[in-house]
Design a protein around this motif. Sequence first.
Motif, PDB file in Angstrom:
ATOM      1  N   THR A 114      13.645  -4.492  10.183  1.00  0.00           N
ATOM      2  CA  THR A 114      13.588  -3.432   9.190  1.00  0.00           C
ATOM      3  C   THR A 114      12.798  -3.911   7.977  1.00  0.00           C
ATOM      4  O   THR A 114      12.655  -5.122   7.757  1.00  0.00           O
ATOM      5  CB  THR A 114      14.998  -3.037   8.734  1.00  0.00           C
ATOM      6  N   PRO A 115      12.284  -2.987   7.161  1.00  0.00           N
ATOM      7  CA  PRO A 115      11.629  -3.413   5.925  1.00  0.00           C
ATOM      8  C   PRO A 115      12.548  -4.265   5.044  1.00  0.00           C
ATOM      9  O   PRO A 115      12.091  -5.214   4.406  1.00  0.00           O
ATOM     10  CB  PRO A 115      11.267  -2.090   5.249  1.00  0.00           C
ATOM     11  N   LYS A 149       2.532  -8.352   0.333  1.00  0.00           N
ATOM     12  CA  LYS A 149       2.608  -9.232   1.494  1.00  0.00           C
ATOM     13  C   LYS A 149       1.512 -10.284   1.520  1.00  0.00           C
ATOM     14  O   LYS A 149       1.318 -10.962   2.511  1.00  0.00           O
ATOM     15  CB  LYS A 149       2.531  -8.408   2.780  1.00  0.00           C
ATOM     16  N   MET A 159      11.706  -4.274  -4.101  1.00  0.00           N
ATOM     17  CA  MET A 159      10.989  -5.537  -4.232  1.00  0.00           C
ATOM     18  C   MET A 159      10.903  -5.955  -5.705  1.00  0.00           C
ATOM     19  O   MET A 159      11.120  -7.133  -6.036  1.00  0.00           O
ATOM     20  CB  MET A 159       9.591  -5.431  -3.637  1.00  0.00           C
ATOM     21  N   GLN A 185      12.464  -7.756   6.338  1.00  0.00           N
ATOM     22  CA  GLN A 185      11.230  -8.445   5.992  1.00  0.00           C
ATOM     23  C   GLN A 185      11.207  -8.812   4.514  1.00  0.00           C
ATOM     24  O   GLN A 185      10.753  -9.899   4.142  1.00  0.00           O
ATOM     25  CB  GLN A 185      10.006  -7.601   6.346  1.00  0.00           C
ATOM     26  N   LEU A 186      11.736  -7.932   3.676  1.00  0.00           N
ATOM     27  CA  LEU A 186      11.811  -8.241   2.250  1.00  0.00           C
ATOM     28  C   LEU A 186      12.671  -9.480   2.008  1.00  0.00           C
ATOM     29  O   LEU A 186      12.342 -10.317   1.169  1.00  0.00           O
ATOM     30  CB  LEU A 186      12.376  -7.042   1.482  1.00  0.00           C
ATOM     31  N   PHE A 208      10.911   1.108  -1.447  1.00  0.00           N
ATOM     32  CA  PHE A 208      10.692  -0.292  -1.081  1.00  0.00           C
ATOM     33  C   PHE A 208      10.082  -1.052  -2.250  1.00  0.00           C
ATOM     34  O   PHE A 208      10.482  -2.185  -2.544  1.00  0.00           O
ATOM     35  CB  PHE A 208       9.781  -0.381   0.143  1.00  0.00           C
ATOM     36  N   LEU A 240       5.291  -0.373   8.687  1.00  0.00           N
ATOM     37  CA  LEU A 240       4.399  -0.603   7.547  1.00  0.00           C
ATOM     38  C   LEU A 240       4.421   0.560   6.567  1.00  0.00           C
ATOM     39  O   LEU A 240       4.252   0.367   5.362  1.00  0.00           O
ATOM     40  CB  LEU A 240       2.969  -0.842   8.053  1.00  0.00           C
ATOM     41  N   THR A 260       7.317  -4.676  11.511  1.00  0.00           N
ATOM     42  CA  THR A 260       8.158  -3.743  10.766  1.00  0.00           C
ATOM     43  C   THR A 260       7.405  -2.434  10.578  1.00  0.00           C
ATOM     44  O   THR A 260       6.222  -2.322  10.932  1.00  0.00           O
ATOM     45  CB  THR A 260       8.567  -4.332   9.403  1.00  0.00           C
ATOM     46  N   SER A 301       6.886   2.345   5.668  1.00  0.00           N
ATOM     47  CA  SER A 301       8.040   2.233   4.773  1.00  0.00           C
ATOM     48  C   SER A 301       7.820   1.173   3.700  1.00  0.00           C
ATOM     49  O   SER A 301       8.376   1.263   2.607  1.00  0.00           O
ATOM     50  CB  SER A 301       9.295   1.884   5.579  1.00  0.00           C
ATOM     51  N   THR A 302       7.005   0.151   4.013  1.00  0.00           N
ATOM     52  CA  THR A 302       6.802  -0.929   3.039  1.00  0.00           C
ATOM     53  C   THR A 302       5.884  -0.526   1.890  1.00  0.00           C
ATOM     54  O   THR A 302       5.753  -1.287   0.926  1.00  0.00           O
ATOM     55  CB  THR A 302       6.231  -2.192   3.719  1.00  0.00           C
TER      56      THR A 302
END
Length: 288
Positions: A167-168, A2, A82, A171-172, A78, A70, A68, A72-73
Motif C-alpha cells: 500500500t502507499p 521518491k 508524508m 511504502q511511506l 498522501f 502510483l 504500489t 495514490s502517491t
Amino acid sequence: MKALIAFASLLFLFHLSLYGASSVWKATKGDRILYLGGTIHILRSGDFPLPREFDRAFAYSDAVVFETDLQSTISAPFAAEMARHMFLPPTSSLSEVLKPATYRAMKEYLSSQGESILPYERLRPWAAATMMAQKRLAREGIDESGVDAYYARRALDERKEPRFLETPAEQLAVIVRMGEGEEDELILQTIREMQTLSQSVEWLIREWREGKTVRIERELVDTMKSQSPNMYREILQKRNRTWLPKLMEWSDEGKTLFVLVGTMHLLGDEGLLSALEKEGYSLTPLSE
C-alpha cells in the motif's frame, strides 16, 4: 518525494549477468508464468522508448504488478501524510541531529549548488537527503516518470488489471525509516552521489538497458551493503520477503503476470529471481 528511493533502486543491481543481457526475465513453473521487469523509477526524456522486451512482456500479460499504486502517491492525502513525517520536533534542528562534520559538508555542498541550508534546517535527515537529490536530479534533466509510471498509464488505457505489492502507507513507512540509525552516512552518501550524478546516471542507465552489472556491483552494491546495512534491509530484504508469497499466490491463479519492481528487488542472493529459483521456477532472459 521518491527521488532518493528511486535513486537507490537505480543503484542496487547485483549479478544481472548471471541471468543474461536483459532487464526482463520470464519465470515459469509448470503452467505458471511470471514476467519480471527490473525498472528505473525516474528517467530522462531521451531514455524513451524503453527496451523492447518490456513491451513484449506487457503484451503477453493478463495483469501488471506494481510496487504500489502510483496514482495514490501523488494524491493530496498522501502528500499531507508524508509532510507530517518530514519535519523534526519544534525544539530540534538538523544541525543538532547531524554530527558537526556532516552538517558542514552538507552546508558546503548546498553552497556549491547556490543554495542555503536554512530551508533544510527543520527537515529530518531522510527528507533533507531526498530534497537534495530531487533538486540535483531536476538540474540533470532527470524529471521524467520512470518505467513504472509509463506502464501504469498503459495498463489503465488498455484495461489491464493492476495489482500492488504494498500500500502507499507501507511504502511511506519505508521512506520514513530510510537511513534510520545511519543519518550521517545517508547525508554524506547522498552528497557523494549527487557530486558524480551526471557520469553515474549515464552508465547506470546504459548498463540497465544492456543488462550488465559488473561495474554496478563493484562500485555501488558493495558500498550500500557495507556502509548502509539498515537501508539495505529496509529497502530490499524485508520487502522482498513480504512480496514473494504474494507473487506465488497470484501466480497460482493461472494468469500471466508482468511484475514491475525496482531492479534492486530482483537480483542478488536475496532478490526475487533467486527466491523464485529456490521455489522451483525456471528463469530465462527475455531478449529483444
